[in-house]
Design an enzyme around this catalytic site. Structure first.
Site, PDB file in Angstrom:
ATOM      1  N   LYS A   1      89.205  34.007   4.165  1.00  0.00           N
ATOM      2  CA  LYS A   1      90.370  34.414   5.010  1.00  0.00           C
ATOM      3  C   LYS A   1      91.797  34.305   4.400  1.00  0.00           C
ATOM      4  O   LYS A   1      91.793  33.501   3.591  1.00  0.00           O
ATOM      5  CB  LYS A   1      90.187  33.979   6.425  1.00  0.00           C
ATOM      6  CG  LYS A   1      89.180  34.548   7.258  1.00  0.00           C
ATOM      7  CD  LYS A   1      89.424  34.416   8.679  1.00  0.00           C
ATOM      8  CE  LYS A   1      88.300  35.142   9.538  1.00  0.00           C
ATOM      9  NZ  LYS A   1      88.086  34.824  11.020  1.00  0.00           N
TER      10      LYS A   1
ATOM     11  N   ARG B   1      80.270  30.912  10.055  1.00  0.00           N
ATOM     12  CA  ARG B   1      80.302  32.217   9.534  1.00  0.00           C
ATOM     13  C   ARG B   1      80.647  32.290   7.984  1.00  0.00           C
ATOM     14  O   ARG B   1      81.777  32.090   7.672  1.00  0.00           O
ATOM     15  CB  ARG B   1      80.998  33.019  10.376  1.00  0.00           C
ATOM     16  CG  ARG B   1      80.701  34.660  10.276  1.00  0.00           C
ATOM     17  CD  ARG B   1      81.426  35.557  11.312  1.00  0.00           C
ATOM     18  NE  ARG B   1      81.246  36.977  10.998  1.00  0.00           N
ATOM     19  CZ  ARG B   1      81.660  37.754  10.536  1.00  0.00           C
ATOM     20  NH1 ARG B   1      82.812  37.495   9.607  1.00  0.00           N
ATOM     21  NH2 ARG B   1      81.464  39.226  10.161  1.00  0.00           N
TER      22      ARG B   1
END
Length: 259
Positions: free
Chosen positions: A204, A238
């Protein structure tokens, strides 16, 4: 949880697994590397992403879920909160609904409750199209915890058993870098709500901002973030890079849980 995006526009791997054979091969590779869940997404939720039609989303995810379910004994998650997508995905083998909107769309909670699938409820401020423009909180940890508790209680009231529910603080979904770091520091507070925590930090932009690297070079910082998250109380991570993440977490779990 291994990430399988069957989208043309996801921030990290968009377009790589649009073909059914490529998607199934990717699922097989992640399972071999240690994934216990495969999360199939047919609509990008990256910042600024545009929505896709329901029929198109179903056409993207349902064949992949069906093919993976036929070949592997694995938990398959559908990354969606649309009632029709939930129904289509669970009909062909999905047993976990991973919804960035926490089942707030009309009919989503009812569809999930009757599906028999497990549910992951995520916090997001705003929508993908605008969530990163200027996120603000009085207290990000308290605000996120309050939201997750409210959605947890809504699910239980709809008939969902508590042991079918996971919670996700939504790193990068309507949060600044400081908000994300506060949430990571205070994961134990969120874990105290009760249900297992699912955390998505892999590749991210917050990690790129910290390490000053582009999305293709975020493996080391992504693995570090996953390890910190599990150390602070996350139960599911995840990840795009399953093998490296699984290796790191094996050490984390050995230190935390083995004599």
């Amino acid at each position: 949880m291994g990430v399988l995006n069957v989208t043309p526009d996801s921030f990290s791997d968009g377009g790589k697994f649009l073909a059914l054979s490529a998607a199934v091969d990717r699922a097989a590779a992640m399972i071999a590397e240690g994934a216990l869940i495969v999360d199939v997404g047919g609509e990008s939720t990256r910042p600024g992403a545009a929505p896709v039609g329901v029929a198109e989303e179903i056409d993207r995810v349902a064949p992949v879920i069906e093919a993976v379910a036929a070949r592997f004994d694995i938990v398959i998650s559908v990354d969606s909160g649309r009632p029709a997508v939930i129904q289509a995905a669970t009909a062909v083998g999905a047993t976990l609904i991973n919804d960035v909107r926490a089942l707030q769309q009309p009919g989503a909670l009812q569809a999930a409750a009757t599906s028999g699938a497990a549910i992951c409820l995520m916090h997001m401020q705003g929508q993908p199209s605008d969530m990163q423009r200027a996120p603000r909180y009085a207290d990000v940890v308290l605000n996120v915890a309050s939201f997750l508790r409210e959605r947890l209680h809504a699910c239980i009231a709809a008939g969902v058993a508590p042991d079918r529910i996971l919670l996700d603080p939504g790193f990068g979904f309507g949060k600044s870098l400081q908000h994300n770091l506060e949430l990571l520091r205070h994961l134990p507070t969120l874990a105290d709500i009760g249900p297992p925590l699912l955390v998505g930090l892999s590749r991210k932009s917050m990690l790129g901002e910290i390490a000053r690297v582009d999305v293709e070079n975020r493996l080391p910082v992504s693995v570090a973030a996953a390890t910190l998250a599990v150390w602070f109380g996350a139960s599911v991570v995840r990840a795009h890079d399953v093998a490296a993440t699984a290796q790191a977490l094996s050490l984390c779990n050995a230190v935390k849980f083995r004599v």
